[in-house]
Design an enzyme around this catalytic site. Structure first.
Site, short mmCIF file in Angstrom:
data_model
loop_
_atom_site.label_atom_id
_atom_site.label_comp_id
_atom_site.label_asym_id
_atom_site.label_seq_id
_atom_site.Cartn_x
_atom_site.Cartn_y
_atom_site.Cartn_z
N HIS A 76 -7.26 -6.13 -0.59
CA HIS A 76 -6.46 -4.89 -0.51
C HIS A 76 -5.21 -5.83 1.20
CE1 HIS A 76 -3.88 -1.19 -0.65
NE2 HIS A 76 -3.86 -1.19 1.11
N SER A 93 0.89 -0.61 0.01
CA SER A 93 -0.03 -0.19 0.01
C SER A 93 1.24 1.37 -0.38
CB SER A 93 -0.76 0.05 1.25
OG SER A 93 -1.90 0.76 1.34
N GLU A 133 -9.67 -5.39 -5.65
CA GLU A 133 -9.53 -3.69 -5.07
C GLU A 133 -9.46 -2.29 -5.79
OE1 GLU A 133 -5.88 -3.04 -3.30
OE2 GLU A 133 -5.11 -4.99 -3.96
#
Length: 321
Positions: free
Chosen positions: A286, A161, A256
């Site tokens: 995610h 991320s 996602e």
């Protein structure tokens, strides 16, 4: 190269998706980004400090001043000087939360799968620091590994991320600074483009059970805005000089919203002639590889990461855990 990994419809994956849909996404959508409540986000990392460590690993804690780190090694591995390589791990959390404790399990499993030391870094996040501070801390952590005897070109940068953003940004920075280019970059559902226009129009805005897409623009402005609500496009790794990057592995979930960033980066890496692999996993959430202690698909994804690390460092992977 683009690969689709089918499956991921088992009961555990289904349960994780439902829990994210019911609890995680609504919380991330409505939790204040400023004010007293925003300062409670680090409690997630504090609570998870009670998670016991795997007995097959050992930890050296590092205080870098503005950042903290944990050098995790196979138990009894000894000093890292002259090691075949190392992994620099940068945790996710939208530049707002998470840290060493939240990502302890994925780091330990990478240690056992690669047989290499993994340096997990807790960098400055909002409100303590913006994007430039986060990247500065990641850079100093990279230098710390080099100072401990690991060649820069034998370090693989891994991040999920927001940490995936930093992994790419660090590798790009190495091409214009006194840093050796890392051996490879791994992005797990990486957030690589602060421009959310394409993401807002993507069909996964409705399908994503984890990330509230409307918040991405707001967080991006807090991280890297110029004070007028605009983020310089240069700060998004997808817009960098990608030809200078080492081999890349990107993993994302099929549904996602950050699949948009993953595919955009893969397309641009291909155009720049950079060896890369994009894996799109069905039925996952995610940054799902972080859940290797829960999901079999996450453990399979970690095996893929370990294999990639072994390839770029020309080493054999150790064992699974």
């Amino acid at each position: 190269m683009r690969e689709y990994r089918h499956g991921g419809r088992g009961p555990r994956a289904w349960l994780i998706r439902m829990l994210c849909r019911i609890f995680v996404k609504p919380t991330l959508a409505w939790w204040p980004l400023r004010g007293p409540l925003s300062r409670m986000m680090p409690l997630v990392n504090l609570v998870l400090r009670v998670v016991p460590r795997l007995r097959s690993t050992e930890v050296e804690r590092v205080d870098g001043g503005s950042w903290r780190g944990e050098l995790v090694k196979p138990r009894g591995a000894g000093d890292i000087t002259g090691a075949a390589g190392a992994v620099l791990y940068l945790h996710g959390g939208a530049f707002l939360f998470c840290g060493l404790a939240t990502h302890r399990r994925v780091v330990e499993r990478l240690v056992l799968r690669t047989g290499l030391p993994v340096f997990s870094v807790e960098y400055r996040q909002l409100p303590k620091g913006r994007l430039d501070a986060s990247l500065a801390d990641a850079t100093e952590a990279f230098r710390w590994l080099v100072a401990r005897g690991i060649k820069g070109e034998s370090i693989v940068c891994v991040g999920d991320s927001a940490g995936g953003h930093l992994a790419f940004a660090l590798a790009l920075k190495a091409s214009g600074a006194d840093l050796a280019r890392p051996a490879g970059v791994v992005g797990l559902s990486p957030w690589l483009d602060f421009d959310s226009v394409a993401k807002q129009a993507h069909r996964n805005v409705r399908r994503d059970v984890f990330i509230p897409a409307k918040r991405l623009s707001r967080v991006g402005v807090l991280c890297a805005g110029d004070g007028t609500g605009v983020v310089d496009a240069v700060l998004s790794p997808v817009n960098g000089d990608l030809a200078a990057l080492p081999p890349v592995l990107i993993q994302c979930a099929e549904d996602e919203v950050l699949r948009c960033d993953a595919e955009l980066m893969a397309d641009r890496l291909g155009a720049a002639g950079v060896p890369h692999k994009l894996q799109i996993w069905q039925g996952q959430v995610h940054a799902f590889p972080v859940l290797g202690h829960v999901l079999p698909e996450s453990r399979a994804a970690l095996d893929e990461i370990a294999a990639f690390v072994g390839e770029v460092l020309d080493t054999e992977t150790a064992r699974s855990a």
